[in-house]
Design a protein around this motif. Structure first.
Motif, short mmCIF file in Angstrom:
data_model
loop_
_atom_site.label_atom_id
_atom_site.label_comp_id
_atom_site.label_asym_id
_atom_site.label_seq_id
_atom_site.Cartn_x
_atom_site.Cartn_y
_atom_site.Cartn_z
N SER A 1 12.25 13.04 26.68
CA SER A 1 11.77 13.01 27.68
C SER A 1 10.74 14.16 28.02
CB SER A 1 12.80 12.98 28.78
OG SER A 1 13.41 14.05 28.95
N GLY A 2 10.92 15.41 27.25
CA GLY A 2 10.16 16.42 27.83
C GLY A 2 10.66 17.04 29.05
N THR A 3 11.66 16.80 29.64
CA THR A 3 12.19 17.38 30.82
C THR A 3 13.44 18.25 30.36
OG1 THR A 3 11.08 15.69 32.18
CG2 THR A 3 12.75 16.96 33.12
N THR A 4 13.49 19.67 30.99
CA THR A 4 14.65 20.12 30.74
C THR A 4 15.44 20.50 32.04
OG1 THR A 4 13.71 21.39 28.84
CG2 THR A 4 15.32 22.49 29.77
N ARG A 5 16.66 20.16 32.22
CA ARG A 5 17.46 20.69 33.27
C ARG A 5 18.23 21.89 33.37
NH1 ARG A 5 20.36 15.48 35.27
NH2 ARG A 5 18.81 15.12 36.07
N TYR A 6 18.15 22.51 34.54
CA TYR A 6 18.60 23.94 34.57
C TYR A 6 19.47 23.90 35.76
CZ TYR A 6 14.78 25.31 31.55
OH TYR A 6 14.09 25.50 30.44
N GLY B 1 19.17 25.58 29.96
CA GLY B 1 18.90 24.30 30.22
C GLY B 1 19.30 23.54 29.06
N ALA B 2 19.09 22.15 29.34
CA ALA B 2 19.47 21.39 28.43
C ALA B 2 18.59 20.19 28.89
CB ALA B 2 20.99 20.63 28.65
N PRO B 3 17.80 19.33 27.43
CA PRO B 3 17.11 18.19 27.90
C PRO B 3 17.77 17.01 28.72
CG PRO B 3 17.41 18.72 25.45
CD PRO B 3 18.53 19.52 26.14
N VAL B 4 17.02 16.55 29.56
CA VAL B 4 17.39 15.40 30.35
C VAL B 4 17.88 14.08 29.78
CG1 VAL B 4 17.10 13.96 32.49
CG2 VAL B 4 16.53 16.37 32.52
N ALA B 5 16.96 13.75 28.74
CA ALA B 5 16.83 12.88 27.86
C ALA B 5 16.44 13.12 26.44
CB ALA B 5 16.44 11.44 28.56
N GLU B 6 16.73 12.39 25.37
CA GLU B 6 15.92 12.72 24.27
C GLU B 6 14.57 12.18 24.38
OE1 GLU B 6 16.61 13.18 19.83
OE2 GLU B 6 18.33 13.06 21.39
N GLY C 1 20.07 26.32 48.78
CA GLY C 1 20.68 25.35 48.17
C GLY C 1 20.95 25.48 46.69
N THR C 2 21.94 25.30 46.05
CA THR C 2 22.03 25.21 44.66
C THR C 2 22.52 24.03 43.89
OG1 THR C 2 23.11 27.54 44.90
CG2 THR C 2 23.64 26.24 42.82
N GLY C 3 21.75 23.78 42.80
CA GLY C 3 21.97 22.26 42.34
C GLY C 3 21.15 22.29 41.25
N THR C 4 20.50 21.40 40.84
CA THR C 4 19.79 21.20 39.51
C THR C 4 18.24 21.61 39.81
OG1 THR C 4 19.38 18.88 39.70
CG2 THR C 4 21.41 19.67 38.73
N ALA C 5 17.40 21.94 38.56
CA ALA C 5 16.09 21.91 38.48
C ALA C 5 15.74 21.31 37.41
CB ALA C 5 15.75 23.63 38.48
N ASP C 6 14.93 20.29 37.43
CA ASP C 6 14.42 19.47 36.34
C ASP C 6 13.14 20.02 36.16
OD1 ASP C 6 16.80 18.17 36.02
OD2 ASP C 6 16.15 16.30 37.22
#
Length: 171
Positions: free
Chosen positions: A141-146, A134-139, A163-168
Motif C-alpha cells: 500500500s505504501g502507507t505506514t502506520r505509526y 511504524g508498520a505497513p498498513v497493508a502489503e 489526541g493520541t491514536g494512529t498516524a497513517d
C-alpha cells in the motif's frame, strides 16, 4: 418638593462649572497614563480556556481542498476517522464545520511523509509527535502506520485539544 428643586439646580450648576475647569499639564499627563495603563490591562487579559474537539475530515473535504498525495492522517484513539491531515507545507483540522489551514514551520523537526512537527495557523498552532518505527498498513500500500499524538494550542499557547491514536503516512 420646593426644597429639593434648589438643591438639584445647585448640583447641576456646580457640575457645569466643573466642565470648564482647566487642569494642569501634569494632571493631564497623570490621567493619560492611568487611561493607557487601564487599556494595557484590558488587552493583556487572557480569555477563559475553550476546549476544541476536531471533527472528522470527510471525503468531500478531501476533494474540495485537494488533500491527496503524500501526507499523514491522524485519527484519535481506535477511531479511523481522520481529524488532522498534514503535508509537507500545510496541515488541516476541521473545527466547528470549518476546515482550518495551518502553515508548516520549516525549522521544526521533519516527520514521516515529509511532514513537520509544528504547523501554525491564525487562531491555533498544531504540534505533532510520532513514536516508533511504524508498520505497513497493508502489503504494497505504501502507507505506514505509526502511533501519534496531536496537540492543538490556542494563541496563548494553552493546549485546547490533545489526541493520541494512529498516524497513517504515505501516498
Amino acid at each position: 418638593m420646593k426644597r429639593l428643586f434648589p438643591c438639584v439646580l445647585l448640583g447641576a450648576c456646580l457640575s457645569l462649572s466643573a466642565c470648564g475647569e482647566q487642569i494642569s499639564p501634569e494632571e493631564q499627563e497623570r490621567r493619560d497614563a492611568e487611561a493607557v495603563a487601564a487599556v494595557k490591562r484590558a488587552n493583556a487579559a487572557i480569555p477563559p480556556l475553550e476546549e476544541v474537539v476536531p471533527e472528522p475530515i470527510l471525503y468531500p473535504d478531501l476533494e474540495q481542498h485537494d488533500l491527496y498525495g503524500l501526507a499523514c492522517s491522524y485519527a484519535p484513539g481506535t477511531s479511523l476517522a481522520t481529524r488532522v491531515v498534514t503535508r509537507e507545507t500545510d496541515a488541516f483540522v476541521k473545527v466547528n464545520g470549518e476546515l482550518l489551514r495551518f502553515a508548516a514551520d520549516p525549522g521544526s523537526r521533519e516527520l514521516p511523509g515529509n511532514t513537520r512537527s509544528l504547523y501554525n495557523g491564525r487562531a491555533y498552532s498544531l504540534r505533532l509527535e510520532i513514536e516508533g518505527e511504524g508498520a505497513p498498513v497493508a502489503e504494497g500500500s505504501g502507507t505506514t502506520r505509526y502511533s501519534g499524538t496531536v496537540h492543538l494550542r490556542d494563541r496563548w499557547n494553552r493546549t485546547v485539544y490533545t489526541g493520541t491514536g494512529t498516524a497513517d503516512c504515505g501516498a
